[in-house]
Each structure stands twice: as structure tokens, then as C-alpha cells.
Design a protein around this motif. Structure first.
Motif, PDB file in Angstrom:
ATOM      1  N   GLY A  13      24.591  52.831  38.850  1.00 23.90           N
ATOM      2  CA  GLY A  13      24.225  51.425  38.957  1.00 23.90           C
ATOM      3  C   GLY A  13      24.213  50.924  40.383  1.00 23.90           C
ATOM      4  O   GLY A  13      23.381  50.103  40.763  1.00 23.90           O
ATOM      5  N   LYS A  14      25.136  51.426  41.194  1.00 26.65           N
ATOM      6  CA  LYS A  14      25.149  51.034  42.596  1.00 26.65           C
ATOM      7  C   LYS A  14      23.908  51.563  43.307  1.00 26.65           C
ATOM      8  O   LYS A  14      23.310  50.879  44.145  1.00 26.65           O
ATOM      9  N   ARG A  15      23.527  52.783  42.966  1.00 29.99           N
ATOM     10  CA  ARG A  15      22.352  53.380  43.600  1.00 29.99           C
ATOM     11  C   ARG A  15      21.083  52.568  43.333  1.00 29.99           C
ATOM     12  O   ARG A  15      20.248  52.392  44.223  1.00 29.99           O
ATOM     13  N   THR A  16      20.959  52.059  42.109  1.00 25.52           N
ATOM     14  CA  THR A  16      19.762  51.283  41.748  1.00 25.52           C
ATOM     15  C   THR A  16      19.904  49.796  42.064  1.00 25.52           C
ATOM     16  O   THR A  16      18.954  49.035  41.887  1.00 25.52           O
ATOM     17  N   GLY A  17      21.094  49.393  42.505  1.00 22.31           N
ATOM     18  CA  GLY A  17      21.296  47.991  42.863  1.00 22.31           C
ATOM     19  C   GLY A  17      21.651  47.079  41.706  1.00 22.31           C
ATOM     20  O   GLY A  17      21.653  45.857  41.868  1.00 22.31           O
ATOM     21  N   HIS A  18      21.983  47.648  40.552  1.00 22.82           N
ATOM     22  CA  HIS A  18      22.277  46.821  39.384  1.00 22.82           C
ATOM     23  C   HIS A  18      23.767  46.557  39.190  1.00 22.82           C
ATOM     24  O   HIS A  18      24.148  45.513  38.678  1.00 22.82           O
ATOM     25  N   VAL A  19      24.630  47.494  39.568  1.00 23.65           N
ATOM     26  CA  VAL A  19      26.074  47.318  39.436  1.00 23.65           C
ATOM     27  C   VAL A  19      26.628  46.828  40.762  1.00 23.65           C
ATOM     28  O   VAL A  19      26.403  47.444  41.802  1.00 23.65           O
ATOM     29  N   VAL A  20      27.396  45.730  40.708  1.00 27.19           N
ATOM     30  CA  VAL A  20      27.860  45.107  41.950  1.00 27.19           C
ATOM     31  C   VAL A  20      29.377  45.024  42.045  1.00 27.19           C
ATOM     32  O   VAL A  20      29.898  44.541  43.053  1.00 27.19           O
ATOM     33  N   ALA A  21      30.122  45.471  41.011  1.00 28.71           N
ATOM     34  CA  ALA A  21      31.574  45.349  41.070  1.00 28.71           C
ATOM     35  C   ALA A  21      32.249  46.283  40.076  1.00 28.71           C
ATOM     36  O   ALA A  21      31.651  46.699  39.079  1.00 28.71           O
ATOM     37  N   ILE A  22      33.516  46.586  40.368  1.00 26.29           N
ATOM     38  CA  ILE A  22      34.391  47.290  39.431  1.00 26.29           C
ATOM     39  C   ILE A  22      35.219  46.243  38.683  1.00 26.29           C
ATOM     40  O   ILE A  22      35.924  45.438  39.289  1.00 26.29           O
ATOM     41  N   GLY A  23      35.151  46.245  37.393  1.00 29.17           N
ATOM     42  CA  GLY A  23      35.875  45.262  36.595  1.00 29.17           C
ATOM     43  C   GLY A  23      35.098  44.972  35.313  1.00 29.17           C
ATOM     44  O   GLY A  23      34.040  45.565  35.067  1.00 29.17           O
ATOM     45  N   GLU A  24      35.593  44.207  34.472  1.00 30.28           N
ATOM     46  CA  GLU A  24      36.719  43.322  34.611  1.00 30.28           C
ATOM     47  C   GLU A  24      37.984  44.109  34.331  1.00 30.28           C
ATOM     48  O   GLU A  24      38.143  44.693  33.271  1.00 30.28           O
ATOM     49  N   CYS A  25      38.906  44.083  35.281  1.00 31.65           N
ATOM     50  CA  CYS A  25      40.136  44.842  35.131  1.00 31.65           C
ATOM     51  C   CYS A  25      41.294  44.016  35.670  1.00 31.65           C
ATOM     52  O   CYS A  25      41.103  43.074  36.441  1.00 31.65           O
ATOM     53  N   GLY A  26      42.508  44.379  35.263  1.00 34.13           N
ATOM     54  CA  GLY A  26      43.675  43.636  35.720  1.00 34.13           C
ATOM     55  C   GLY A  26      44.795  43.696  34.714  1.00 34.13           C
ATOM     56  O   GLY A  26      44.988  44.703  34.027  1.00 34.13           O
ATOM     57  N   LEU A  27      45.549  42.594  34.604  1.00 33.25           N
ATOM     58  CA  LEU A  27      46.691  42.501  33.701  1.00 33.25           C
ATOM     59  C   LEU A  27      46.620  41.205  32.906  1.00 33.25           C
ATOM     60  O   LEU A  27      46.228  40.166  33.440  1.00 33.25           O
ATOM     61  N   ASP A  28      47.002  41.273  31.643  1.00 36.93           N
ATOM     62  CA  ASP A  28      47.001  40.096  30.764  1.00 36.93           C
ATOM     63  C   ASP A  28      48.234  40.180  29.870  1.00 36.93           C
ATOM     64  O   ASP A  28      48.262  40.920  28.902  1.00 36.93           O
ATOM     65  N   TYR A  29      49.266  39.379  30.211  1.00 33.69           N
ATOM     66  CA  TYR A  29      50.510  39.389  29.436  1.00 33.69           C
ATOM     67  C   TYR A  29      50.513  38.318  28.351  1.00 33.69           C
ATOM     68  O   TYR A  29      51.509  38.185  27.630  1.00 33.69           O
ATOM     69  N   ASP A  30      49.433  37.548  28.257  1.00 30.27           N
ATOM     70  CA  ASP A  30      49.320  36.566  27.179  1.00 30.27           C
ATOM     71  C   ASP A  30      48.913  37.216  25.865  1.00 30.27           C
ATOM     72  O   ASP A  30      49.107  36.624  24.798  1.00 30.27           O
ATOM     73  N   ARG A  31      48.327  38.415  25.944  1.00 30.72           N
ATOM     74  CA  ARG A  31      47.806  39.076  24.739  1.00 30.72           C
ATOM     75  C   ARG A  31      48.290  40.522  24.661  1.00 30.72           C
ATOM     76  O   ARG A  31      47.504  41.463  24.569  1.00 30.72           O
ATOM     77  N   LEU A  32      49.592  40.664  24.695  1.00 31.63           N
ATOM     78  CA  LEU A  32      50.180  42.000  24.663  1.00 31.63           C
ATOM     79  C   LEU A  32      50.026  42.672  23.306  1.00 31.63           C
ATOM     80  O   LEU A  32      50.261  43.880  23.185  1.00 31.63           O
ATOM     81  N   LYS A  33      49.654  41.913  22.292  1.00 32.36           N
ATOM     82  CA  LYS A  33      49.452  42.520  20.979  1.00 32.36           C
ATOM     83  C   LYS A  33      48.282  43.506  20.988  1.00 32.36           C
ATOM     84  O   LYS A  33      48.187  44.376  20.121  1.00 32.36           O
ATOM     85  N   PHE A  34      47.404  43.354  21.967  1.00 31.29           N
ATOM     86  CA  PHE A  34      46.260  44.272  22.061  1.00 31.29           C
ATOM     87  C   PHE A  34      46.589  45.516  22.882  1.00 31.29           C
ATOM     88  O   PHE A  34      46.048  46.591  22.622  1.00 31.29           O
ATOM     89  N   CYS A  35      47.453  45.346  23.883  1.00 28.65           N
ATOM     90  CA  CYS A  35      47.766  46.469  24.772  1.00 28.65           C
ATOM     91  C   CYS A  35      49.073  46.177  25.495  1.00 28.65           C
ATOM     92  O   CYS A  35      49.264  45.064  26.012  1.00 28.65           O
ATOM     93  N   SER A  36      49.955  47.122  25.562  1.00 24.44           N
ATOM     94  CA  SER A  36      51.282  46.921  26.150  1.00 24.44           C
ATOM     95  C   SER A  36      51.203  46.816  27.677  1.00 24.44           C
ATOM     96  O   SER A  36      50.228  47.223  28.306  1.00 24.44           O
TER      97      SER A  36
END
Length: 455
Positions: A154-177
Motif C-alpha cells: 500500500g505504501k508503494r502505491t500511495g494508498h496506505v499512509v499509516a500503521i494503525g489503528e493500534c494502541g491500548l484500551d482498558y475500557d473494554r478489557l472484556k474483548f482483550c486482556s
């Protein structure tokens, strides 16, 4: 007959004693829109504020008419994309939160074929949302390598501009620890390091863990934005010290405290987003009264994608055109010029995600001609629809603009032809008893019941 045997009293045909207050027609100027809320699209009206929406979930089922697994209306993704440029949107970044979404987003931005919309309007990200990190547990290194391959292509063709959405979410730990989230968030810095792409980050109620991980890995990525920020002023200071940009949407401005923190963001670190179809600026939100641009909306069960050139949105569902509202609230609360704000935010976004510039440029003079008199800003008490591109499938149907201007009801509607008025229709003159009874508080209305030309 009553119990007294007397006949019931005959209603008086005489008018009651008129109200003691005097009624005066408001001056015409009080019914005209203020300069900062004028009709968009007319010859002397301001153009929409330019914006790049850095976070839109166009793959969400709502744009296919699906809500909680049930079909409520026909798909309207094409219309949502096509009308975005009419409200100043220069580009849209489609966020991905899993491997299937990364593939789907890249496919969408590559193949979207909408007449009148140039290539280079849609872009995408590659990453795994913290609430879905369990997918990485199942796929392991193979999953991560697939993400890396999509990001590089995607970067090569100019369509992908970022890595993400990634991070931490402690409001919804029922989905992932917490432990799983931290493990795979760390690996996303590896993707950013290998691709050289900026990061699109997510942070919810992490008690400093998010800031600590970003600080520890800051040398592994060039630029980044913490999107949909709703943290404290102290957390904001820490992120700014790490060189982060801050993304603001409706969810970032719910309370007075949110608005206070938002006002502390340096303008050269600010970005805007809708996070559509989520994060509507609701009437209960602290900044809602600053909104000037409004759109007609109806419940999803009654919604039908428009085919007559009229913008009608789904109640409670946002889309890129609502980016205007985000800018309006920010500018009004911070008491700064909206155009200056919009220009600065676009410059920030280009610097991070489009260092070589956008592939396409918005021709605002052409946009003004396209919109004609159909687009407008409205007051809080009057929501009118605007012209837009008509319906079509994602493969690309021809979309036509409605050239019929929409006008506001004024204090003095055009008079009807006196001869064409029905003989049994009375004329009501200002100051008369019926005039005072129908308009007791001075609200001038266009009367549609055949009682006269105007009140």
C-alpha cells in the motif's frame, strides 16, 4: 340540557379582550442569517472549511444499512463518499482494525469508482485495534507478516499512509486482556519501523501504560497521532512532549473539561476527524451549541438513499461531511478564525501523512459552481437539506447535482397574486385581532392554510 333545565349558553362570536402587550413586526435584518452562519453555496456565501478526515470507519456495516445484524436500509456507502468533497473534505483516511479490514480498506481505496471523484481521495491504514488483539494470538507471526506485506504494498502505491489503528484500551478489557494488548502493541512499533510509516494510535483509560510504551519506542517511528483524544491535561502534556499530534472528534468534546483540554492543544499539533459512523456531537455535549452546519436526518428505519439530489443523513450516524461541525466547535470555543484553524490543521495533516502532498487538489471555485445555491449553513432552529450527488453503487453510477437552490423562509414571503386568492379566504392585516391571536409572541410565520399572504 344542563340539570338546571336551561339551554347551554351560546358561544360568544365577539372577540375576547386582546392581549395587553403590543405587537410589532421584527425588522427584516433580525431574520437574516449572521455572517458566520450564512447560506453556503450562494454567490456571496463562505465556502466550506477545508479538512482532511484522518479517521473514518467506512467498512462499518452501517454504511451497508446493517445495524446489529439487521438490514435497516439500502447500502449508501457510495453517496457518503461522493458528498464528502461538497463540504470541504480534501481526503479521507479509512481506518483498519484487523487483517481482514486492512485488506478490505486497501481494496476500497483502490477500486472505489465514483464519477466526479478523482483517485487520491481515499487512503487507508494497516493495523490491529487493541480490542481485537486476540486475533494476533491465533495468527501469530504469520498474521503480523501479512500486515507488513499489505503495508509495504500500500505504501508503494500511495494508498496506505499509516500503521494503525493500534494502541491500548482498558475500557473494554472484556474483548482483550491488558497483557495481550501490550504484547501486540509493542509489535506495531516494529511495523512502523520497517515501513517508515507514521502511526495512528488509540488510547483509552490506560493509567500511564500507553504513554510509557510510546516513550519507550519513540525512536522507532517518525510521526504519530493519538486519535479521538479525551484524556486529561496532564496526559496531553506528556504526549506533546513526545512529539505526538492529537486527533479531535465529537467524542473528544463531550464535557466542559474535554473542551478545556482541547483548547490547550497547540494548533500545529492538532488534527480533526469524525471517527464515523461514531462520535456524533450530540445536543447533550458541551460544545453542541457552537454548531452552525446542520443536516436533515431521519431514523434509520425510514431512511432511503436519496436519488433526487437531496442530502439526508441517518440520525445518530456520522459521516465525513460532519467534519465541518468538529471544526466549528473547535474554532468557536477557542475563539479563533475558522479558516485559519482549518488551514493550519490541513497543513499539520499533510506534514504527517502526506509529506509529498495530496495527489489531488480541491478546486474550491469549481466546488462553488457545482453546489450552486443548494448548500447552506443553518441556524439551530432551521435545518435544511442541501444538494448532493445522487445514489449509486460502489462500482460507480453517474451522479448528478441538484441545481435547485434551497431558500430560507423569510419574514416577508412573496405575496400571492391578489386575484388568485380564493374569495372565501380572509385577508389578515397586521394589528388586527386575528393577527394578534395567531401570532401572540411576535413569531412571524409563513401561513400555509390559506388564511392570507403572511402574518
Amino acid at each position: 340540557r344542563r340539570r338546571t333545565g336551561r339551554p347551554p349558553p351560546i358561544p360568544s362570536l365577539l372577540p375576547r379582550t386582546p392581549r395587553t402587550h403590543s405587537f410589532q413586526l421584527p425588522p427584516p435584518s433580525s431574520h437574516t442569517m449572521p455572517s458566520n452562519a450564512s447560506t453556503r453555496g450562494s454567490a456571496d456565501a463562505p465556502l466550506p472549511l477545508p479538512a482532511i478526515d484522518i479517521g473514518v470507519n467506512l467498512l462499518d456495516g452501517m454504511y451497508q444499512g446493517m445495524y446489529h445484524g439487521k438490514q435497516k436500509h439500502a447500502p449508501d456507502l457510495n453517496q457518503v463518499i461522493a458528498r464528502a468533497p461538497l463540504y470541504g473534505v480534501l481526503a479521507v483516511i479509512v481506518t483498519a482494525g484487523s487483517l481482514p479490514e486492512a485488506k478490505g480498506a486497501l481494496k476500497l481505496v483502490r477500486e472505489a469508482n465514483i464519477e466526479g471523484l478523482d483517485k487520491g481521495f481515499l487512503f487507508s491504514t494497516v493495523g490491529v485495534h487493541p480490542t481485537r488483539c486476540d486475533e494476533l494470538e491465533d495468527g501469530g507471526e504469520e498474521y503480523l507478516n501479512s500486515l507488513l506485506a499489505i503495508a509495504n504494498e500500500g505504501k508503494r502505491t500511495g494508498h496506505v499512509v499509516a500503521i494503525g489503528e493500534c494502541g491500548l484500551d482498558y475500557d473494554r478489557l472484556k474483548f482483550c486482556s491488558k497483557e495481550v494488548q501490550k504484547k501486540w502493541f509493542e509489535r506495531h512499533f516494529e511495523l512502523a519501523n520497517k515501513t517508515g510509516l507514521p502511526m495512528f494510535l488509540h488510547n483509552r483509560n490506560t493509567s500511564g501504560d500507553f504513554v510509557d510504551m510510546v516513550r519507550r519506542n519513540r525512536h522507532r517511528f517518525s510521526e504519530g497521532v493519538v486519535h479521538s483524544f479525551d484524556g486529561s491535561e496532564e496526559e496531553l502534556k506528556q504526549l506533546l512532549q513526545l512529539g505526538m499530534h492529537i486527533g479531535i472528534n465529537g467524542c473528544s468534546m463531550k464535557t466542559k473539561e474535554n473542551l478545556h483540554v482541547m483548547s490547550k492543544i497547540p494548533l500545529d499539533r492538532l488534527m480533526v476527524e469524525t471517527d464515523a459512523p461514531w462520535c456524533e456531537i450530540r445536543p447533550s455535549h458541551a460544545g453542541h451549541h457552537h454548531i452552525q452546519t446542520k443536516f436533515e436526518s431521519i431514523k434509520k428505519e425510514r431512511y432511503e438513499p436519496s436519488a433526487d439530489g437531496k442530502i439526508v443523513t441517518v440520525k445518530g450516524r456520522t459521516e465525513p461531511i460532519h467534519i465541518q461541525q468538529v471544526l466549528e466547535v473547535i474554532a468557536a470555543h477557542r475563539n479563533i478564525d475558522p479558516q485559519m484553524l482549518a488551514d493550519q490543521v490541513v497543513s499539520n495533516t499533510k506534514r504527517v501523512f502526506f509529506p509529498k502532498g495530496l495527489p489531488r487538489k480541491m478546486d474550491f471555485s469549481a466546488l462553488q459552481r457545482m453546489r450552486g445555491g443548494a448548500g447552506q449553513r443553518t441556524t439551530r432552529t432551521k435545518m435544511l437539506s442541501t444538494g448532493l450527488l445522487a445514489a449509486g453503487h460502489l462500482a460507480g453510477q453517474v451522479m448528478k447535482m441538484s441545481n435547485t437552490p434551497t431558500t430560507f423562509a423569510s419574514a416577508s414571503p412573496p405575496k400571492q397574486n391578489q386575484r388568485s386568492r380564493p374569495r372565501d379566504t380572509p385577508s389578515i392585516s397586521p394589528g388586527s385581532f386575528l393577527y394578534r391571536r395567531l401570532v401572540p409572541w411576535g413569531n412571524v410565520k409563513e401561513w400555509r392554510g390559506g388564511l392570507g399572504d403572511k402574518l
